[in-house]
Design a protein around this motif. Structure first.
Motif, short mmCIF file in Angstrom:
data_model
loop_
_atom_site.label_atom_id
_atom_site.label_comp_id
_atom_site.label_asym_id
_atom_site.label_seq_id
_atom_site.Cartn_x
_atom_site.Cartn_y
_atom_site.Cartn_z
N VAL A 85 0.86 -1.18 0.00
CA VAL A 85 0.00 0.00 0.00
C VAL A 85 0.90 1.23 0.00
CG1 VAL A 85 -1.81 1.26 1.22
CG2 VAL A 85 -1.78 -1.24 1.28
N CYS A 86 0.75 2.07 -1.00
CA CYS A 86 1.54 3.29 -1.08
C CYS A 86 1.02 4.30 -0.06
CB CYS A 86 1.48 3.89 -2.48
SG CYS A 86 2.46 5.41 -2.63
N LEU A 87 1.93 4.82 0.75
CA LEU A 87 1.57 5.85 1.72
C LEU A 87 2.32 7.15 1.44
CD1 LEU A 87 1.38 3.87 5.09
CD2 LEU A 87 -0.48 4.59 3.60
N GLY A 88 2.73 7.33 0.17
CA GLY A 88 3.34 8.59 -0.23
C GLY A 88 2.32 9.72 -0.05
N THR A 89 2.77 10.93 -0.18
CA THR A 89 1.92 12.09 0.11
C THR A 89 0.60 12.08 -0.67
OG1 THR A 89 3.88 13.40 0.61
CG2 THR A 89 1.85 14.61 0.17
N ALA A 90 0.67 11.90 -1.98
CA ALA A 90 -0.56 11.94 -2.79
C ALA A 90 -1.51 10.81 -2.39
CB ALA A 90 -0.23 11.84 -4.28
N CYS A 91 -0.97 9.62 -2.20
CA CYS A 91 -1.82 8.48 -1.81
C CYS A 91 -2.40 8.68 -0.43
CB CYS A 91 -1.02 7.17 -1.89
SG CYS A 91 -0.66 6.65 -3.59
N CYS A 131 1.50 8.94 -8.71
CA CYS A 131 0.67 9.86 -7.92
C CYS A 131 -0.66 10.20 -8.57
CB CYS A 131 1.47 11.14 -7.62
SG CYS A 131 3.00 10.81 -6.71
N GLY A 132 -0.69 10.22 -9.89
CA GLY A 132 -1.93 10.51 -10.60
C GLY A 132 -2.98 9.41 -10.46
N LEU A 133 -2.55 8.25 -9.96
CA LEU A 133 -3.46 7.11 -9.78
C LEU A 133 -3.83 6.90 -8.32
CD1 LEU A 133 -1.64 4.57 -12.13
CD2 LEU A 133 -3.54 6.09 -12.70
N ALA A 134 -3.47 7.83 -7.47
CA ALA A 134 -3.62 7.69 -6.02
C ALA A 134 -5.07 7.51 -5.59
CB ALA A 134 -3.03 8.90 -5.33
N PRO A 135 -5.23 6.72 -4.53
CA PRO A 135 -4.27 5.89 -3.82
C PRO A 135 -4.00 4.58 -4.57
CG PRO A 135 -6.36 5.88 -2.64
CD PRO A 135 -6.52 6.77 -3.83
N VAL A 136 -2.74 4.14 -4.48
CA VAL A 136 -2.28 2.98 -5.24
C VAL A 136 -1.97 1.81 -4.31
CG1 VAL A 136 -0.42 2.14 -6.72
CG2 VAL A 136 -1.33 4.43 -7.07
N VAL A 137 -2.35 0.62 -4.75
CA VAL A 137 -2.01 -0.63 -4.09
C VAL A 137 -1.37 -1.51 -5.16
CG1 VAL A 137 -2.92 -2.73 -2.99
CG2 VAL A 137 -3.87 -0.49 -2.38
N VAL A 138 -0.27 -2.17 -4.80
CA VAL A 138 0.40 -3.08 -5.73
C VAL A 138 0.39 -4.47 -5.09
CG1 VAL A 138 2.50 -3.59 -7.01
CG2 VAL A 138 1.89 -1.20 -6.53
N VAL A 139 -0.18 -5.44 -5.80
CA VAL A 139 -0.22 -6.82 -5.31
C VAL A 139 0.51 -7.69 -6.33
CG1 VAL A 139 -1.64 -8.75 -4.55
CG2 VAL A 139 -2.46 -6.40 -4.23
N ASP A 140 1.59 -8.30 -5.89
CA ASP A 140 2.40 -9.17 -6.76
C ASP A 140 2.75 -8.48 -8.08
OD1 ASP A 140 2.01 -11.04 -4.77
OD2 ASP A 140 0.52 -12.19 -5.87
N GLY A 141 3.03 -7.20 -8.03
CA GLY A 141 3.41 -6.45 -9.22
C GLY A 141 2.25 -5.87 -10.00
N ARG A 142 1.04 -6.25 -9.68
CA ARG A 142 -0.15 -5.71 -10.36
C ARG A 142 -0.59 -4.43 -9.65
NH1 ARG A 142 -6.07 -8.57 -10.99
NH2 ARG A 142 -7.08 -6.79 -11.98
N VAL A 143 -0.75 -3.35 -10.41
CA VAL A 143 -1.09 -2.05 -9.85
C VAL A 143 -2.60 -1.84 -9.85
CG1 VAL A 143 -0.81 0.46 -10.11
CG2 VAL A 143 1.11 -1.08 -10.64
N TYR A 144 -3.12 -1.47 -8.69
CA TYR A 144 -4.53 -1.10 -8.54
C TYR A 144 -4.57 0.40 -8.28
CZ TYR A 144 -5.53 -6.09 -7.99
OH TYR A 144 -5.64 -7.44 -8.19
#
Length: 166
Positions: A85-91, A131-144
């Motif tokens: 789970v990305c917790l960067g600023t935008a996400c 960041c344009g896709l925020a919030p982002v989750v990556v599971v096994d390399g697949r980006v949600y």
């Protein structure tokens, strides 16, 4: 250590074959051997680190120093499916913390932990650069992208269904 080695003899045999095939079996081979050992065992427990230290004639402290320095290496079992789970600023601003909390609630584990059945591990990332896709989750390399807490059940079920169909 002997008990762990005897319980995992086939895996240690595979590691031995890998090391035997190397042109150099010293410090220059360490990162490669650790990477391959993690692929074989799924993680790098103390017993594997000590074994590698002996095989490469290195101190256990040297091996542990490399393992603990690089975030790629894990000293605890990692789930078959790694949820990042990305917790960067935008996400974060767009609700990633609530998404993380929902994953933790549904899987019954906290970030940095693995489910008892070794199916899922949750980790947090500082930024995936999307960041344009925020919030982002990556599971096994697949980006949600644009994930909400309501999406979490479906994401988890995608990977549970994969397990059931195999």
């Amino acid at each position: 250590m002997c008990n762990f080695v005897s319980q995992n003899k086939k895996l240690f045999d595979e590691l031995d074959s890998l090391i035997a095939a190397l042109p150099e079996t010293d410090e220059s081979a360490l990162i490669y051997v650790l990477k391959e050992a993690q692929g074989i065992f799924g993680y790098l427990p103390k017993e594997v680190q000590l074994y590698i230290a002996g095989k490469l004639s290195l101190s256990p402290a040297k091996v542990y120093g490399v393992v603990s320095f690089y975030s790629y290496f894990s000293t605890t079992p990692v789930g078959e499916h790694k949820i990042n789970v990305c917790l960067g600023t935008a996400c974060f601003v767009k609700g990633a913390n609530a998404v993380l909390e929902e994953f933790e609630k549904q899987l019954g584990i906290k970030s940095g932990e693995t489910t008892p059945d070794l199916k899922f591990t949750i980790e947090c990332l500082r930024c995936v650069g999307a960041c344009g896709l925020a919030p982002v989750v990556v599971v096994d390399g697949r980006v949600y992208s644009r994930v909400t807490p309501d999406d979490v059940t479906g994401i988890i079920n995608d990977y549970k269904e994969v397990e059931m169909s195999c």
